[in-house]
Write a protein that holds these residues in place. Sequence first.
Motif, short mmCIF file in Angstrom:
data_model
loop_
_atom_site.label_atom_id
_atom_site.label_comp_id
_atom_site.label_asym_id
_atom_site.label_seq_id
_atom_site.Cartn_x
_atom_site.Cartn_y
_atom_site.Cartn_z
N GLY A 45 0.79 -1.22 0.00
CA GLY A 45 0.00 0.00 0.00
C GLY A 45 0.82 1.27 0.00
O GLY A 45 0.26 2.37 -0.05
N GLU A 46 2.15 1.13 0.05
CA GLU A 46 2.99 2.33 -0.03
C GLU A 46 2.87 2.97 -1.41
O GLU A 46 2.45 2.33 -2.38
N CYS A 47 3.26 4.23 -1.50
CA CYS A 47 3.01 5.02 -2.71
C CYS A 47 4.25 5.16 -3.60
O CYS A 47 5.38 5.25 -3.12
N TYR A 48 3.97 5.22 -4.88
CA TYR A 48 4.93 5.66 -5.89
C TYR A 48 4.34 6.91 -6.54
O TYR A 48 3.14 6.97 -6.78
N ALA A 49 5.18 7.91 -6.81
CA ALA A 49 4.70 9.16 -7.39
C ALA A 49 5.30 9.36 -8.77
O ALA A 49 6.51 9.21 -8.97
N LEU A 50 4.43 9.70 -9.72
CA LEU A 50 4.86 10.09 -11.05
C LEU A 50 5.02 11.60 -11.04
O LEU A 50 4.06 12.33 -10.80
N VAL A 51 6.24 12.07 -11.26
CA VAL A 51 6.55 13.50 -11.14
C VAL A 51 7.06 14.05 -12.47
O VAL A 51 7.95 13.45 -13.10
N ILE A 75 3.55 16.97 -9.31
CA ILE A 75 3.21 15.58 -9.00
C ILE A 75 1.94 15.23 -9.78
O ILE A 75 0.87 15.73 -9.49
N VAL A 76 2.10 14.38 -10.78
CA VAL A 76 1.02 14.05 -11.70
C VAL A 76 0.15 12.92 -11.16
O VAL A 76 -1.06 12.90 -11.35
N LEU A 77 0.76 11.98 -10.47
CA LEU A 77 0.05 10.80 -10.00
C LEU A 77 0.66 10.31 -8.70
O LEU A 77 1.88 10.28 -8.55
N VAL A 78 -0.20 9.93 -7.76
CA VAL A 78 0.23 9.22 -6.55
C VAL A 78 -0.45 7.87 -6.57
O VAL A 78 -1.69 7.78 -6.54
N ALA A 79 0.33 6.80 -6.64
CA ALA A 79 -0.20 5.45 -6.78
C ALA A 79 0.15 4.61 -5.55
O ALA A 79 1.30 4.21 -5.40
N PRO A 80 -0.81 4.33 -4.65
CA PRO A 80 -0.54 3.52 -3.46
C PRO A 80 -0.61 2.03 -3.79
O PRO A 80 -1.47 1.31 -3.31
N VAL A 109 9.65 8.47 -11.80
CA VAL A 109 8.83 7.76 -10.82
C VAL A 109 9.62 7.66 -9.52
O VAL A 109 10.77 7.20 -9.52
N TYR A 110 9.00 8.06 -8.41
CA TYR A 110 9.68 8.12 -7.11
C TYR A 110 8.97 7.22 -6.10
O TYR A 110 7.75 7.27 -5.96
N LEU A 111 9.76 6.42 -5.41
CA LEU A 111 9.27 5.65 -4.27
C LEU A 111 9.14 6.60 -3.08
O LEU A 111 10.06 7.37 -2.79
N LEU A 112 8.00 6.55 -2.39
CA LEU A 112 7.77 7.42 -1.24
C LEU A 112 7.78 6.63 0.06
O LEU A 112 7.55 5.42 0.07
#
Length: 253
Positions: A45-51, A75-80, A109-112
């Motif tokens: 359930g952790e997020c990856y962000a498309l920036v 930040i275009v997308l936050v994907a949990p 794409v960034y791991l949060l």
Amino acid sequence: MKKLMTVIGAAGLAFAATAGFDDALLAFSTKGPDKYADGTTVLDGECYALVWTKNGATFGGIAADGTAVADTDQIVLVAPVAKDGRCPDVLFQIDSAKAEALADGTYGVYLLDTRVKAADGTTAPRGASDGKLSVVNGYGLTTKAAQVGKAAEGGVAAAEEKETTGGQVVAAGAAAPKDVDQPKITSIKIEGDNVRLTVQNLPGFMRVSSGADISADETQGAAQATDGATEEVIFYAPKAAGASGFFKVIRNK
């Protein structure tokens, strides 16, 4: 129109066929196991962000309140979507108007790290609400910047992985948001292998970062909800290796 789907193999091509003629598509994933800065595997359930970053600019980072630090980032997308220590295959569709507005830039794409520690001691990702972040402890680049492809051109542009083997890592701590009061550390005491920090209580979420130099940006702990009461807050962090270490506490809002 925006769509986010997790896909496997040929299913991605089937989805591409249903996209708007001028919509843009981007596929990304990680091999895993992806890690937080403290070395633990990312939680489900952790997020990856498309920036998106404007051409000619350098990515400026993500603040603790989940916003982009620089005006040249978006930040275009936050994907949990984290599952079993990795980002599964994700296909993201961007409507043509949005893609055109962001044509002068590249994507990464960034791991949060959005972990929050509850009162009972359990830790879980805070994730996103309505696609928006509220708590970010840290982030790390998982893929090189990638231009999107168009459905009209018959394909998907997959983001190239930064590393071909091994997992990705949350490598940087989230910055303090602009115009947000930050807490003061009123006391530091070494207790065995840990450091006890007594911190001013301000409302929101706070977390401890530590490191070998004054930036204290090597390891980020999970955030903790604070209520702004008169009683100060106690944080524990692992004692740094060597003769000295640095600590700071970051508040998201």
